[in-house]
Design an enzyme around this catalytic site. Sequence first.
Site, PDB file in Angstrom:
ATOM      1  N   ASN A 213       5.319  -1.575   4.603  1.00  0.00           N
ATOM      2  CA  ASN A 213       4.393  -1.020   3.609  1.00  0.00           C
ATOM      3  C   ASN A 213       4.218   0.486   3.833  1.00  0.00           C
ATOM      4  O   ASN A 213       4.063   0.922   4.982  1.00  0.00           O
ATOM      5  CB  ASN A 213       3.038  -1.730   3.786  1.00  0.00           C
ATOM      6  CG  ASN A 213       2.025  -1.410   2.701  1.00  0.00           C
ATOM      7  OD1 ASN A 213       2.317  -1.537   1.512  1.00  0.00           O
ATOM      8  ND2 ASN A 213       0.835  -1.004   3.100  1.00  0.00           N
ATOM      9  N   GLU A 279      -1.726  -1.120  -2.728  1.00  0.00           N
ATOM     10  CA  GLU A 279      -3.031  -0.484  -2.514  1.00  0.00           C
ATOM     11  C   GLU A 279      -3.343   0.498  -3.634  1.00  0.00           C
ATOM     12  O   GLU A 279      -3.859   1.591  -3.395  1.00  0.00           O
ATOM     13  CB  GLU A 279      -3.050   0.288  -1.179  1.00  0.00           C
ATOM     14  CG  GLU A 279      -2.639  -0.512   0.022  1.00  0.00           C
ATOM     15  CD  GLU A 279      -2.575   0.311   1.302  1.00  0.00           C
ATOM     16  OE1 GLU A 279      -3.115   1.444   1.341  1.00  0.00           O
ATOM     17  OE2 GLU A 279      -1.982  -0.180   2.287  1.00  0.00           O
ATOM     18  N   ASP A 281      -4.539   2.983  -6.252  1.00  0.00           N
ATOM     19  CA  ASP A 281      -5.709   3.682  -6.782  1.00  0.00           C
ATOM     20  C   ASP A 281      -5.211   4.968  -7.419  1.00  0.00           C
ATOM     21  O   ASP A 281      -4.232   5.561  -6.978  1.00  0.00           O
ATOM     22  CB  ASP A 281      -6.814   3.935  -5.753  1.00  0.00           C
ATOM     23  CG  ASP A 281      -6.320   4.456  -4.422  1.00  0.00           C
ATOM     24  OD1 ASP A 281      -5.258   5.106  -4.384  1.00  0.00           O
ATOM     25  OD2 ASP A 281      -6.996   4.224  -3.419  1.00  0.00           O
TER      26      ASP A 281
HETATM   27  O1  9MR Z   1      -8.989   1.204   1.856  1.00  0.00           O
HETATM   28  C1  9MR Z   1      -9.142   1.070   3.250  1.00  0.00           C
HETATM   29  C2  9MR Z   1     -10.562   1.402   3.549  1.00  0.00           C
HETATM   30  O2  9MR Z   1     -11.439   0.466   2.972  1.00  0.00           O
HETATM   31  C3  9MR Z   1     -10.735   1.385   5.036  1.00  0.00           C
HETATM   32  O3  9MR Z   1     -12.047   1.835   5.336  1.00  0.00           O
HETATM   33  C4  9MR Z   1      -9.735   2.315   5.675  1.00  0.00           C
HETATM   34  C5  9MR Z   1      -9.849   2.218   7.157  1.00  0.00           C
HETATM   35  O4  9MR Z   1      -9.629   0.898   7.572  1.00  0.00           O
HETATM   36  O5  9MR Z   1      -8.413   1.953   5.318  1.00  0.00           O
HETATM   37  C6  9MR Z   1      -8.188   1.998   3.961  1.00  0.00           C
HETATM   38  O6  9MR Z   1      -6.878   1.539   3.688  1.00  0.00           O
HETATM   39  C7  9MR Z   1      -5.754   2.292   4.112  1.00  0.00           C
HETATM   40  C8  9MR Z   1      -4.658   1.293   4.363  1.00  0.00           C
HETATM   41  O7  9MR Z   1      -5.026   0.432   5.412  1.00  0.00           O
HETATM   42  C9  9MR Z   1      -3.324   1.948   4.674  1.00  0.00           C
HETATM   43  N1  9MR Z   1      -2.972   2.891   3.648  1.00  0.00           N
HETATM   44  C10 9MR Z   1      -3.962   3.907   3.392  1.00  0.00           C
HETATM   45  C11 9MR Z   1      -5.302   3.266   3.014  1.00  0.00           C
HETATM   46  C12 9MR Z   1      -6.329   4.349   2.731  1.00  0.00           C
HETATM   47  O8  9MR Z   1      -6.577   5.061   3.919  1.00  0.00           O
END
Ligand code: 9MR
Length: 363
Positions: A213, A279, A281
């Site tokens: 990913n 993911e 957005d």
């Molecule tokens: O969207 C996620 C957010 O809710 C969490 O607080 C954060 C830390 O755990 O991680 C975000 O997700 C990330 C994902 O795990 C990997 N790709 C980037 C995403 C945004 O930082």
Amino acid sequence: MTARRLCASLLLVAAALAGCGADSHMAPFVPDTTNAAPADTVPLRVYGDAGGRFVGAATGTALTMPGDSGAQLRAILVRQFSMLWTGTFMKFDYLRPSRSVYNYTQADSVVAFAQRNRMVVRGHTLVWHQQVPAWVLNGNYPPDTLRAILEEHIENVVGHFKGKLAAWDVVNEAMGDDGNLRSTVWSAIGPDYIEQAFRWARAVDPAVPLYYNDYDIETVNAKSDAVYGLLSDLKTRGVPIDGIGFQFHYTAQAAPSADAIAANFARFAALGLKIQITEADMHVAVQNGFASAADLQVQARAYRDMVNGCLRTPNCNAIEIEGIYDGQAWVSDPTQWGAPVLYDTRMRPKPAYYAVQAALAAR
Ligand code: 9MR
């Protein structure tokens, strides 16, 4: 009932009305979301199911949010989506406060919620350079011990969720933005740590699909070329990798066209990989927390193009959004950017919601 909603309803009961979906797809996005309620719409998951694709969302704190807001959010989640993303709950530091302790409480509750509501869960993530606990980072472990730590982590975690997940992000964001592998705490294990992670996961659960990913690889560019080279090599050597997840973190203005997405997806599909959007957005500019109506239309088109990129790719089996509503979604710089997902801060569907719905309906 608007013509669009009538059209969508007809599609639910008579998918054979192909022209109906095509009209929805061609029409400008409906901006009048003010009085729309989620119950007025054909759920996204219905269209996803019809096309054999999961439509997913990150749960955030939806499962535990109290009061009417929590109930409304969970109602949207269950009604609209068929796949859950556990956000932080399956990350290394969350699961492993120390080497001997595994904390599965939150992740288990997400899986149980999904099972109760006929949803599947993406596991995220086993190997990542972020959210590595201090006991690993500061442990000064020799490479062999670090290898043992990662192997025992993968064995325990994949074993715990065996038979319960629709995908595992085994390795997340290992490629650097410059197209070279990142130097991380895990690279000290040796250059084979990526393929070993896939092998260790497969040894524990022979059935769960295993994914790589990453972000900024959605179109053909230097980074996606490098990831293509990496995964092509893994496939050639028989490493058990089943798919690739494209994160789709974009500012809406800079989001790629469906053509650019489909062209890139096609080469990964040709390697025999399944494809998921993991993911998504699409940020827009915000002032005092608000986005302009024009930007929300740009955002709707960006989401439409993303969905169409997936729909044009037979191997693309999931579209997942990193959040349910704008009141709770990950934003890189909240002072300038925001409103990235399908429901607004008052949990009303946005133009982006209708764009995703229309694109799925017109598949
Ligand atoms: O969207 C996620 C957010 O809710 C969490 O607080 C954060 C830390 O755990 O991680 C975000 O997700 C990330 C994902 O795990 C990997 N790709 C980037 C995403 C945004 O930082």
